[in-house]
Design an enzyme around this catalytic site. Sequence first.
Site, PDB file in Angstrom:
ATOM      1  N   ASP A  79      76.607  87.496  45.957  1.00 35.75           N
ATOM      2  CA  ASP A  79      75.196  87.562  46.371  1.00 35.75           C
ATOM      3  C   ASP A  79      74.662  86.210  46.846  1.00 35.75           C
ATOM      4  O   ASP A  79      74.952  85.173  46.262  1.00 35.75           O
ATOM      5  CB  ASP A  79      74.329  88.006  45.195  1.00 35.75           C
ATOM      6  N   ASP A 121      78.125  99.851  46.648  1.00 37.23           N
ATOM      7  CA  ASP A 121      78.333  98.608  45.905  1.00 37.23           C
ATOM      8  C   ASP A 121      79.312  98.815  44.742  1.00 37.23           C
ATOM      9  O   ASP A 121      79.031  99.573  43.806  1.00 37.23           O
ATOM     10  CB  ASP A 121      76.956  98.153  45.387  1.00 37.23           C
TER      11      ASP A 121
HETATM   12  C1  GAL Z   1      74.741  93.554  43.774  1.00 36.42           C
HETATM   13  C2  GAL Z   1      74.675  93.453  45.283  1.00 36.42           C
HETATM   14  C3  GAL Z   1      73.245  93.119  45.649  1.00 36.42           C
HETATM   15  C4  GAL Z   1      72.342  94.222  45.158  1.00 36.42           C
HETATM   16  C5  GAL Z   1      72.529  94.432  43.653  1.00 36.42           C
HETATM   17  C6  GAL Z   1      71.767  95.645  43.145  1.00 36.42           C
HETATM   18  O1  GAL Z   1      76.042  93.828  43.389  1.00 36.42           O
HETATM   19  O2  GAL Z   1      75.564  92.481  45.734  1.00 36.42           O
HETATM   20  O3  GAL Z   1      73.136  92.942  47.045  1.00 36.42           O
HETATM   21  O4  GAL Z   1      72.621  95.393  45.858  1.00 36.42           O
HETATM   22  O5  GAL Z   1      73.887  94.598  43.330  1.00 36.42           O
HETATM   23  O6  GAL Z   1      71.921  95.868  41.774  1.00 36.42           O
END
Ligand code: GAL
Length: 756
Positions: free
Chosen positions: A557, A490
Amino acid sequence: MKHFLILLAVAGTMSLTSSAQDVLMENAKFHAGDNASWAGENVDESSWRDIKNSATWTSQGVKVENGFGWYRYHVRLPKSLLEKSDLKETVDFILGGIDDADETYLNGKLIGKTGRFPSDEKGYASQWSTKRCYRVPVTSNLVKWDGVNVLAVRVYNASDPGGMFEGPIRVRVPNTVDNLSISFTEAKAANGTLQGISTINSKMKATKSGVFAVKVVDPETGETLSEKSMKVSVNEKKNKAIAVPYDNHRMVRIISTFTESKSGLSITSQYIPKYILTPAAPATPRFNTPSLYGVRPGSPIHFRFGVSGDKPVKITSDDLPQGLSINPDNGALSGSLAKAGSYTFTVKAKNAKGEQLQRFTIRVGSTIALTPPMGWNSWNCWGLSVTQDKVISSAKALIEKGLADYGYSYMNIDDGWEAPERNPDGTIGVNEKFPSMKALGDWLHGEGLKFGIYSSPGDLTCGGYLGSIDHELQDAESYNSWGIDYLKYDWCGYGRKHQTEPDNHTVASYVRPYLLMERCLRQQPRDIFYSLCQYGMADVWKWGEAVDANSWRTTGDITDTWQSLYNIGFERQPELYPYAKPGHWNDPDMLIVGKVGWSDNLRDSRLTPDEQYTHISLWTLLASNMLIGCDIAQMDEFTVSLLCNNEVNAVNQDILGKQAKRDVEDGSIQIWSRPLSDGSYAVGIFNVGKTDAHVDFKKYFPQLGIKSLKSVRDLWRQQDLDTSDVTYFIPTHGVKYLKVKSEEPIGRRQSMKSEE
Ligand code: GAL
């Protein structure tokens, strides 16, 4: 009877819909930056841009992180708004959620604030999901009745997305009935039949009387199937409930209305109970997983044959390739194959009621994930409060509730597992919530399941935990030693480094951190599904395959609302179908059915049952990753039925690996189709509009290229339909999901829009 306010209850939650008397504001003038004078009445807005409050500023091309933006609205408030209220106490400005904090001014005066700015005494605090309702007493002379009022909203955003997103703003002078609400629960009656319990509640001390009526309606015909009504009196201490029976295998609406005697005003709530379309699986064994699996030469195999039917089912094979074995009790296939090539053998599933055979091929080569991954991820349910116990509890439920029998196999830990600091030798450690990754991995593999984890190429993850920067190889080695089969990588904290890079406008700068980790993963002696998560930046779908990613998130998200599902599923995916193929998939984010919450506080998904059917249908058409995002231990019968329809899942797992294309966009009707390996097509007819529709499928045959229809099957009900009668009732936000055979190829033409 006057219907003053309509309250719409969806799948157990109540939400406001527009009422004729509310004044609505959707379009604003917008300016990034911050200036105290922008709160005032007279501001030169000639250089300000137009913006909507129904979607974040990020989705409208504004990029403001760690900074401010202002929205300004000019609105005429008719005096009739005040005159028509039987209470005449307050003027309410209902703003919905704002990402992350705001101050709101009416005609230059502050009327409300939610969340905190970094400069505030106690420091920054986001309240992005809090619904704002700012009240001004009607006795104040701040409101200009019959004149133009200026509402100015100062918004601070920390990280993307940002801004107002739940518009339109509503201005209302509440009535008595606005202090009443109708709630709804589903329960089993003593004789086992299902019943809906509708309750009228009051926030007022004073007792109010009226008639409370509840009816069960068939939305397709409008027929009332049953109804009950009674005279009731309610106050803040006394509510009243009416129970109505209904059939949970049929689409119905339960409509409850309370009409207050004195004012004659009513509130109405509509509840759509969950209804199950998927037929029960036969008692005899049935294979539900595809007959093809990809692995790299020499990599350990962790695969579970998905077989439904009465337990126990024994799974065996007489001609297994050398180097492989099957645990007959759970269908876990393990071992490895050193040489590239295709290995085909017959697998037998047998129980007390019968047996079934499946020819199965393992393709040993450079491509893994020949079909999209199916499994679970901790984020949409537990957020950062995930623990090893919670993962085990969901994994056990995955097996006990039969989801493993339908191919769900990845158990992926998202953010929140990492130790606060690296070990002295630089390796990554786990925090106290995860006593042993290795033991967890071994246990999952013993069940034929797979193990996934999360990290970031940056210094910190989105949740503020340690990322992999400068330790990529060490981390890949740790993952290998724990038995990791899936890495979600990520972007998050990497953004800070990226900003300082001189070439940060180039695609190469986006590719770099992902290529680096890919090289480290490929040095490990196991297959690790590589899942890119960077929200679609730099058109990741164009280069995801080049960094050997197995999937890439295409958007920000997802959350459990129709707006989010619609934006991500219907708005952002149509152009992406050419990029998906076996081994490399577009990922529109994880599933939002069941109990979700991104924290320890779980709730039922806010999607209606029809929206949930749409969600699963569209994700299977999109050949998307199918990662369950709820607590499986608490999963209800309806959610299991949504996720375990073998014919629906077979579309997602079809080995041709072609993603659906949107062939028709005609007002609120959209038709998406995808070719399947047996020569047929999966066709989703979606109604994304606000009202139910009767759709004549035939009308779209010219656009779809259909001249002669050979067969039509309803995938959710698993029933063949009459090819001569193809008009379907499709509820608001719902779908008719079909498997179609025709003499001609369907869709796949250049035109995306309706030709009308
Ligand atoms: C976001 C991601 C989510 C989750 C989250 C965790 O950037 O898109 O799916 O993984 O971070 O902190």
